[in-house]
Design a protein around this motif. Structure first.
Motif, PDB file in Angstrom:
ATOM      1  N   GLU A   1      15.696  24.464  19.434  1.00 43.11           N
ATOM      2  CA  GLU A   1      14.552  24.550  20.634  1.00 43.11           C
ATOM      3  C   GLU A   1      13.246  24.287  20.196  1.00 43.11           C
ATOM      4  N   VAL A   2      12.769  23.053  20.433  1.00 45.55           N
ATOM      5  CA  VAL A   2      11.102  22.887  19.884  1.00 45.55           C
ATOM      6  C   VAL A   2      10.336  22.282  21.272  1.00 45.55           C
ATOM      7  N   VAL A   3       9.311  23.076  21.511  1.00 43.37           N
ATOM      8  CA  VAL A   3       8.392  22.714  22.746  1.00 43.37           C
ATOM      9  C   VAL A   3       7.207  22.203  22.174  1.00 43.37           C
ATOM     10  N   CYS A   4       6.699  21.141  22.327  1.00 43.32           N
ATOM     11  CA  CYS A   4       5.531  20.392  22.075  1.00 43.32           C
ATOM     12  C   CYS A   4       4.490  20.550  23.093  1.00 43.32           C
ATOM     13  N   ASP A   5       3.820  21.725  22.893  1.00 39.59           N
ATOM     14  CA  ASP A   5       2.792  21.966  23.911  1.00 39.59           C
ATOM     15  C   ASP A   5       1.875  22.944  23.372  1.00 39.59           C
ATOM     16  N   ASP A   6       0.609  23.216  24.164  1.00 42.95           N
ATOM     17  CA  ASP A   6      -0.109  24.270  23.722  1.00 42.95           C
ATOM     18  C   ASP A   6       0.526  25.692  24.341  1.00 42.95           C
ATOM     19  N   ILE A   7       0.280  26.672  23.462  1.00 43.15           N
ATOM     20  CA  ILE A   7       1.104  27.915  23.939  1.00 43.15           C
ATOM     21  C   ILE A   7       0.586  28.632  25.122  1.00 43.15           C
ATOM     22  N   PHE A   8      -0.540  28.181  25.458  1.00 46.98           N
ATOM     23  CA  PHE A   8      -1.314  28.534  26.996  1.00 46.98           C
ATOM     24  C   PHE A   8      -0.550  27.853  28.184  1.00 46.98           C
ATOM     25  N   HIS A   9       0.099  26.797  27.867  1.00 44.25           N
ATOM     26  CA  HIS A   9       1.028  26.009  28.727  1.00 44.25           C
ATOM     27  C   HIS A   9       2.255  26.529  29.086  1.00 44.25           C
ATOM     28  N   ILE A  10       2.671  27.638  28.004  1.00 46.60           N
ATOM     29  CA  ILE A  10       3.949  27.970  28.381  1.00 46.60           C
ATOM     30  C   ILE A  10       3.924  29.319  29.318  1.00 46.60           C
ATOM     31  N   SER A  11       4.483  29.201  30.535  1.00 49.58           N
ATOM     32  CA  SER A  11       4.120  30.088  31.383  1.00 49.58           C
ATOM     33  C   SER A  11       5.272  31.068  31.778  1.00 49.58           C
ATOM     34  N   SER A  12       6.621  30.543  31.135  1.00 53.47           N
ATOM     35  CA  SER A  12       7.818  31.370  31.593  1.00 53.47           C
ATOM     36  C   SER A  12       8.646  31.738  30.287  1.00 53.47           C
ATOM     37  N   GLY A  13       9.356  32.635  30.352  1.00 54.40           N
ATOM     38  CA  GLY A  13      10.128  33.156  29.207  1.00 54.40           C
ATOM     39  C   GLY A  13       9.938  34.596  29.343  1.00 54.40           C
ATOM     40  N   SER A  14      11.105  35.126  28.447  1.00 51.50           N
ATOM     41  CA  SER A  14      11.162  36.608  28.205  1.00 51.50           C
ATOM     42  C   SER A  14      11.461  36.517  26.614  1.00 51.50           C
ATOM     43  N   PHE A  15      10.626  36.902  25.779  1.00 50.99           N
ATOM     44  CA  PHE A  15      10.978  37.053  24.601  1.00 50.99           C
ATOM     45  C   PHE A  15      10.872  38.478  23.892  1.00 50.99           C
ATOM     46  N   ASP A  16      11.812  38.754  23.119  1.00 50.44           N
ATOM     47  CA  ASP A  16      11.917  40.199  22.537  1.00 50.44           C
ATOM     48  C   ASP A  16      10.680  40.212  21.454  1.00 50.44           C
ATOM     49  N   THR A  17      10.627  38.995  20.576  1.00 52.71           N
ATOM     50  CA  THR A  17       9.515  38.867  19.628  1.00 52.71           C
ATOM     51  C   THR A  17       8.866  37.466  19.705  1.00 52.71           C
ATOM     52  N   ILE A  18       7.430  37.673  19.492  1.00 53.98           N
ATOM     53  CA  ILE A  18       6.635  36.513  19.678  1.00 53.98           C
ATOM     54  C   ILE A  18       5.816  36.497  18.427  1.00 53.98           C
ATOM     55  N   LEU A  19       6.330  35.261  17.409  1.00 52.19           N
ATOM     56  CA  LEU A  19       5.784  35.564  15.950  1.00 52.19           C
ATOM     57  C   LEU A  19       4.654  34.549  15.778  1.00 52.19           C
ATOM     58  N   LEU A  20       3.417  34.927  14.767  1.00 50.71           N
ATOM     59  CA  LEU A  20       2.479  34.163  14.767  1.00 50.71           C
ATOM     60  C   LEU A  20       2.182  34.341  13.059  1.00 50.71           C
ATOM     61  N   LEU A  21       2.668  33.305  12.278  1.00 52.64           N
ATOM     62  CA  LEU A  21       2.450  33.783  10.867  1.00 52.64           C
ATOM     63  C   LEU A  21       1.379  32.484  10.342  1.00 52.64           C
ATOM     64  N   MET A  22       1.312  32.683   8.982  1.00 54.57           N
ATOM     65  CA  MET A  22       0.145  31.836   8.317  1.00 54.57           C
ATOM     66  C   MET A  22      -1.025  31.959   9.027  1.00 54.57           C
ATOM     67  N   ASN A  23      -1.734  33.177   8.694  1.00 58.89           N
ATOM     68  CA  ASN A  23      -2.772  33.615   9.269  1.00 58.89           C
ATOM     69  C   ASN A  23      -2.679  33.404  10.948  1.00 58.89           C
ATOM     70  N   GLY A  24      -1.817  33.851  11.509  1.00 61.71           N
ATOM     71  CA  GLY A  24      -1.366  33.741  12.906  1.00 61.71           C
ATOM     72  C   GLY A  24      -2.567  33.771  14.198  1.00 61.71           C
ATOM     73  N   SER A  25      -3.301  34.860  13.698  1.00 62.15           N
ATOM     74  CA  SER A  25      -4.333  35.280  14.563  1.00 62.15           C
ATOM     75  C   SER A  25      -5.401  34.152  14.767  1.00 62.15           C
ATOM     76  N   GLY A  26      -5.287  33.324  13.806  1.00 59.20           N
ATOM     77  CA  GLY A  26      -6.376  31.898  13.845  1.00 59.20           C
ATOM     78  C   GLY A  26      -6.313  31.259  15.160  1.00 59.20           C
TER      79      GLY A  26
END
Length: 239
Positions: free
Chosen positions: A101-126
């Motif tokens: 499942e690949v979504v090609c979009d900006d994260i701020f355009h993802i407006s729905s979902g219910s995720f148990d884990t949101i992962l941001l790696l490789m200096n994910g805060s960047g």
């Protein structure tokens, strides 16, 4: 489309080789990045990333997935993963590599979902760019979390870049702009990105921002070069 990261990923995947990415910033110049880093397997990942993957649970949203190395590893462990990536070329590569499942979009355009884990790696805060951007990002991600969900991200305290051998610093780290708000330009072959902010945040400041957005933070791992792994969970309202 001016997408040096995506083009490098695409070329490496389809030919087995690619030129180095060249990275300039307001603090550094001419740093090199090998596109192979986006294709490493679990045996090539640093301990901090392996710890992050071990902490993942339930339905996972992998933000800024690149070529999908983390998404593929989690899939191999039987987890349901949604990979979000802005680069169209990188998204193509992920699909070709088997990310389900690949979504090609900006994260701020993802407006729905219910995720148990949101992962941001490789200096994910960047991806937040600035401290103000981090507040907005956490506010947005909070809406995508399932009850009891978690955000797992890594970053680096780059204050060491400004230290002299005697321990003094050559810039005022307390000036009006947070020192971790770096400005980058990335080039690959004849492609050059626009300038963009990329945030490196120390753990104390992350804790303050997270607290303001209703999260509690726990530090899960620390590396040898000021990098660390953090886990954010929502505070439980007082009864």
């Amino acid at each position: 489309m001016n997408d040096p990261f995506g083009q490098a990923i695409y070329d490496y995947y389809h030919s087995g080789k690619a030129d180095l990415l060249l990275v300039d910033s307001n603090y550094t110049e001419g740093e090199e990045m090998d596109p192979a880093i986006f294709f490493r397997n679990s045996g090539e990942m640093p301990d901090l990333e392996l710890k992050a993957l071990a902490l993942c649970k339930g339905r996972v949203l992998d933000v800024g997935s690149g070529a999908g190395c983390h998404a593929l590893e989690l899939q191999s462990r039987g987890m349901e993963v949604t990979a979000v990536e802005r680069s169209e070329l990188a998204a193509v590569v992920m699909r070709e590599r088997g990310v389900k499942e690949v979504v090609c979009d900006d994260i701020f355009h993802i407006s729905s979902g219910s995720f148990d884990t949101i992962l941001l790696l490789m200096n994910g805060s960047g991806i937040a760019g600035t401290l103000e951007g981090l507040e907005k990002l956490l506010e947005h991600l909070r809406r995508l979390l399932a009850p009891g969900g978690q955000i797992i991200l890594d970053s680096t305290d780059i204050s060491y870049l400004f230290e002299e051998e005697d321990g003094s610093v050559w810039v005022d780290l307390s000036n009006q702009n947070y020192y971790g708000e770096m400005i980058y330009e990335v080039s690959y072959k004849k492609l050059r990105s626009d300038k963009f902010f990329w945030l490196f945040i120390d753990s104390d400041t992350l804790s303050q921002v997270a607290d303001s957005q209703g999260f509690r933070i726990s530090l899960e791992a620390e590396g040898n070069n000021n990098e660390y792994l953090a886990r954010l969970t929502l505070k439980v309202p007082a009864s």
